[in-house]
Design an enzyme around this catalytic site. Structure first.
Site, short mmCIF file in Angstrom:
data_model
loop_
_atom_site.label_atom_id
_atom_site.label_comp_id
_atom_site.label_asym_id
_atom_site.label_seq_id
_atom_site.Cartn_x
_atom_site.Cartn_y
_atom_site.Cartn_z
N LYS A 1 -16.85 -2.02 -6.81
CA LYS A 1 -16.23 -2.17 -5.49
C LYS A 1 -17.15 -2.98 -4.61
O LYS A 1 -18.36 -3.01 -4.83
CB LYS A 1 -16.05 -0.79 -4.85
CG LYS A 1 -14.99 -0.75 -3.79
CD LYS A 1 -13.65 -0.45 -4.42
CE LYS A 1 -12.56 -0.21 -3.41
NZ LYS A 1 -11.43 0.52 -4.01
N THR B 1 0.65 0.01 -5.61
CA THR B 1 -0.03 1.27 -5.32
C THR B 1 0.95 2.26 -4.70
O THR B 1 1.02 3.43 -5.10
CB THR B 1 -1.25 1.05 -4.39
OG1 THR B 1 -1.98 -0.07 -4.87
CG2 THR B 1 -2.14 2.26 -4.35
N1 GLU Z 1 -8.45 -1.35 -4.14
C1 GLU Z 1 -7.54 -0.76 -5.05
C2 GLU Z 1 -8.03 0.61 -5.49
O1 GLU Z 1 -8.78 1.25 -4.80
C3 GLU Z 1 -7.17 -1.68 -6.20
C4 GLU Z 1 -8.31 -2.13 -7.06
C5 GLU Z 1 -7.92 -3.19 -8.08
O2 GLU Z 1 -6.76 -3.53 -8.20
O3 GLU Z 1 -8.84 -3.66 -8.75
O4 GLU Z 1 -7.62 1.13 -6.51
#
Ligand code: GLU
Length: 418
Positions: free
Chosen positions: A106, A190
């Site tokens: 991240k 999501t």
């Molecule tokens: N930011 C999103 C998460 O927390 C997506 C991460 C991604 O697609 O790599 O799952």
């Protein structure tokens, strides 16, 4: 308030609990208590008024045992290293439970993106990309959007990375705009996964989704799509909130109208319709609803408000919205909590599909993407539910048991280098 809690503590607690259930020795999981790589960079940016401002940027690769690091980039004024570490660790476990071949990572910049012009945002994004360009790559570490970042931000990352390396590399990030190799269905993935998870748990509890009341904290990408899909299903979405405030209507809000209101640039606290009451974010979390979807930031439900939380089911749209102590109290009380690493994994699952499509240079229809996404969400939920019943453990414990075992099983044949 949320700054009192270190979200990384939540991760460590969850890992240790799962290791105890699996009867692992410390040697089996001690590596997973430490991020593999942490990058901190200073990003000087020329602002539109000629002033130079320096922002802090981070990228953490938590674990690359199961594949390249994968996880989003957050632009928010509260971003700090402990938060990025926690978010990176959650990605490692999320990708393991999602059963996609990635480790976890991240990144983030401590900035309120709403205070920047488009030009400042672009310069900041490009500088950040160049500062971590040696660390990311389609087979190394693949960022994506998170709180405060958008497909456009991903577009600038693709361009900067491609220019630096002199090779067109759309697979370096996911969540890109469609003309740059983005995937159908990624923007809403999501929220669609959260919605499917709500349906899955309601089915187990014999509750009719058309008869439940729902409150959604956060009307960003995840919250607004979750609310929209619940509304379309016929549920009564009685309350929604964002950083400007919260609105409540006992008989159910008109979600499409509220989304339109927000998208037109107006504040949620200025939304008015017949019977709509204005409440606080805190009040939203303690409403007497069947389903609560916290879809904002970490630690929303904590020791201070947990005793007032009345929802029967909590489906975590955000990452880490329930602290460890609050989780223990709610679980003891019989509240069902579907953990973040399963509930909000739809985004990264479609990110995986996007990455595959980029590598193959062959693109899927929306129907193919959504069918594959929902199949995965259903299977992963079923595995979680079955294990939780079998071992009489919470859904979160079950999620970490499955994920930790998958990471440990991959670590064993790899061994420790050198
Ligand atoms: N930011 C999103 C998460 O927390 C997506 C991460 C991604 O697609 O790599 O799952």
């Amino acid at each position: 308030m949320s700054q009192q809690y270190n979200p990384f503590d939540n991760v460590v607690a969850a890992i240790k609990k799962a290791a105890a259930i699996l009867e692992y020795s410390e040697n089996d999981y001690t590596r997973l208590l430490h991020p593999e790589k942490e990058l901190k960079v200073s990003l000087p940016i020329k602002m539109d008024n000629g002033e130079v401002k320096v922002f802090d940027g981070y990228r953490v690769q938590y674990s690359c045992t199961r594949g390249p690091a994968k996880g989003g980039i957050r632009y928010h004024q509260n971003v700090n290293i402990d938060e990025v570490k926690a978010l990176a660790a959650w990605m490692a476990f999320k990708n393991a439970i999602a059963d996609i071949p990635f480790g976890g990572g991240k990144g983030g910049i401590t900035v309120n993106p709403k205070e920047l012009s488009a030009g400042e945002l672009e310069r900041l994004t490009r500088r950040y990309t160049s500062s971590m360009s040696y660390m990311i790559g389609p087979d190394k570490d693949i960022p994506a959007p998170d709180v405060g970042t958008t497909p456009q931000v991903m577009g600038w990352i693709v361009d900067t990375y491609s220019m630096i390396n002199r090779i067109y590399s759309p697979a370096v990030v996911t969540g890109k705009p469609l003309p740059l190799g983005g995937s159908q269905g990624r923007v809403e993935a999501t929220g669609l996964g959260v919605f499917r998870t709500v349906l899955n748990i309601l089915k187990k509890l014999d509750m009719d989704p058309k008869r439940v009341t729902v409150a959604v904290q956060g009307m960003g990408n995840v919250g607004s799509y979750s609310a929209k899909f619940m509304y379309e299903e016929g549920a009564e979405v009685v309350a929604v909130s964002n950083s400007s405030g919260a609105v409540y209507l006992k008989t159910g809000l008109n979600i499409p109208e509220i989304i339109e209101h927000i998208e037109s640039g107006k504040k949620l606290c200025d939304y008015n319709a017949e019977g709509v009451e204005h409440i606080t974010n805190e009040e939203l979390l303690t409403l007497d609803v069947d389903v609560l979807i916290p879809a904002a930031l970490e630690n929303a439900i904590n020791e201070d408000n947990v005793n007032d939380v009345k929802a029967k089911v909590i489906v975590e749209g955000a990452n880490g919205p329930v602290t460890v102590a609050a989780d223990d109290i709610l679980s003891a009380r019989g509240t069902y909590i579907v953990p973040d690493i399963l509930a909000n994994s739809g985004g990264v699952i479609v990110s995986y599909f996007e990455w595959i499509q980029n590598q193959q240079n062959y693109y899927w229809t929306l129907e193919e993407v959504n069918t594959k996404l929902l199949e995965k969400m259903d299977k992963n939920f079923e595995d979680l539910w079955t294990l939780s019943k079998e071992k009489n453990i919470t859904l979160r414990e079950a999620a970490y048991v499955i994920a930790l075992e998958r990471i440990a099983e991959a670590a064993k044949p790899r061994g420790i280098w050198p």
